[in-house]
Enzyme design. Structure first.
Site, PDB file in Angstrom:
ATOM      1  CD  GLU A   1      73.107  52.438  53.201  1.00 38.74           C
ATOM      2  OE1 GLU A   1      73.111  53.624  53.604  1.00 38.74           O
ATOM      3  OE2 GLU A   1      72.311  51.997  52.361  1.00 38.74           O
TER       4      GLU A   1
ATOM      5  CB  CYS B   1      94.227  43.310  42.878  1.00 37.41           C
ATOM      6  SG  CYS B   1      93.729  41.622  43.292  1.00 37.41           S
TER       7      CYS B   1
END
Length: 397
Positions: A126, A152
């Site tokens: 973060e 993916c």
């Protein structure tokens, strides 16, 4: 009121009927009437690393296990992949690539109502890597900004989220971007294998897929068709989740940044078979829209390797000559692999000229996202070096 995406056989809602909070979850085929894929952009790292060079670094392991040279390329169909320079951030190339897409269209950046950073790799746990990209691009504060992680399928998933916001009339334009960096994973895998004195021909297999990973960056800009100058259509999409297979491909832990040292374990044989089976069922859902296989002029598969591509196309009864691929010289570049292959195919011509192209995405989990698209006036930004041009010519032929 904005038109609502719905399945082909679903009854339209009455004028005063409120949409269900689970409306999109209930759908099998999501159709889009007002979404254009205005531009794509890509950035390719300059450092080319061959499979032969990786095997040379694995000489102690190959010697100990008596593995034949050339095994890596033979089994994967991947001759090369690319690395970013050591220490390269994830957000830097992402901002560059997203900027290329925006500059190519001339779209006022205040129009961007959503920015999603969707690669597996990110700079921090973060804040969202998307925040740094948003700041670098100078986009409006009136903007959805967040990361999306889906192996993916990250960029395809981001495309669906942005398209849904456009279709609902919530925003007029949005961009999804990602950057994958393979150097740390490949180098960590080589070091781990060379250090493991107890390694056998059997126990080396789960590490094999990690050696096929490559680097790259790609962005997709979607807009309301009223803003579009290209009218390249995102027509429909489907998703499928068969998560009983989630343990077949896993990283060791959650890491971020250029200094990460990840390892990944993949049951390649089981993942191959299960992934193709999920892909077949997902493609059947896409065909439920009413299109036929012959309606697709071309396809772009999940860019993971030669065996996966061959078996997937055979199982879907789709002709291999109509499929455009880049994994042989870019490796498996994760979330940016399929959209980068799409961008290169459009830039070089094989996929352009009004063609209807099926995007056949598969991701570990196992999840699948597939899309039906039409390309009237493709707009692709990005530079091709001599190696890329050579490979595009060789593999196009």
């Amino acid at each position: 009121q904005a038109p609502q995406p719905r399945t082909k056989n679903q009854e339209p809602r009455t004028k005063n009927q409120e949409p269900s909070p689970l409306y999109f979850i209930e759908l099998r085929v999501v159709q889009f009437e007002r979404v254009a894929i205005e531009a794509l952009a890509f950035t390719l790292p300059s450092e080319v690393v061959t499979s032969q060079e990786i095997e040379q670094q694995l000489a102690p392991t190959y010697s100990r296990l008596r593995l034949p040279e050339g095994r890596l390329e033979l089994m994967s169909g991947i001759a090369e992949r690319r690395f970013w320079p050591s220490g390269t951030s994830i957000g830097g190339p992402s901002a560059q690539t997203a900027g290329l897409a925006l500059d190519a269209t001339g779209l006022d950046r205040t129009e961007i109502g959503c920015l999603i950073h969707a690669s597996v790799c990110r700079d921090y746990l973060e804040p969202a890597t998307a925040c740094g990209v948003h700041a670098a691009l100078g986009l409006s504060s009136d903007c959805w900004v967040y990361d999306c992680s889906n192996a993916c399928l990250g960029l395809l998933s981001g495309m669906v989220q942005i398209a849904t916001l456009i279709e609902r009339g919530a925003i007029r334009a949005g961009i999804v971007v990602g950057t994958e960096s393979a150097r740390s994973l490949v180098e960590s895998t080589i070091a781990s294998l060379n250090a493991d004195e107890n390694l056998t021909r059997q126990t080396i297999k789960p590490s094999f897929a990690s050696l096929t990973i490559g680097s790259g960056s790609c962005a997709v800009l979607l807009v309301d068709r009223k803003l579009s100058h290209t009218d390249n259509r995102l027509l429909s999409c489907v998703a499928r989740a068969e998560t009983q297979h989630h343990a077949l491909c896993q990283s060791d832990n959650d890491q971020a940044g250029s200094a990460m040292q990840p390892l990944m374990q993949t049951d390649s044989e089981q993942l191959l078979q299960a992934g193709i089976a999920v892909g077949v069922r997902t493609f059947d859902q896409l065909l439920a829209e009413g299109v036929q296989r012959d309606d697709f002029d071309a396809t772009v598969c999940h860019q993971v390797g030669a065996t996966h591509r061959r078996l997937m196309l055979e199982s879907l009864h789709l002709p291999e000559p109509n499929d455009f691929s880049t994994f042989a010289w870019l490796g498996n570049t994760g979330s940016v692999a399929l959209p980068t292959a799409l961008a290169l195919g459009l830039k070089q011509g094989p996929l352009s000229g009004g063609k209807r192209v099926a995007l056949l995405g598969i991701g570990s989990g196992i999840n699948s996202v597939m899309m039906s698209t039409r390309w009237n006036h493709p707009l692709v930004a990005g530079e091709l070096d001599a190696n890329a041009l050579k490979n595009l010519i060789v593999h196009q032929d």
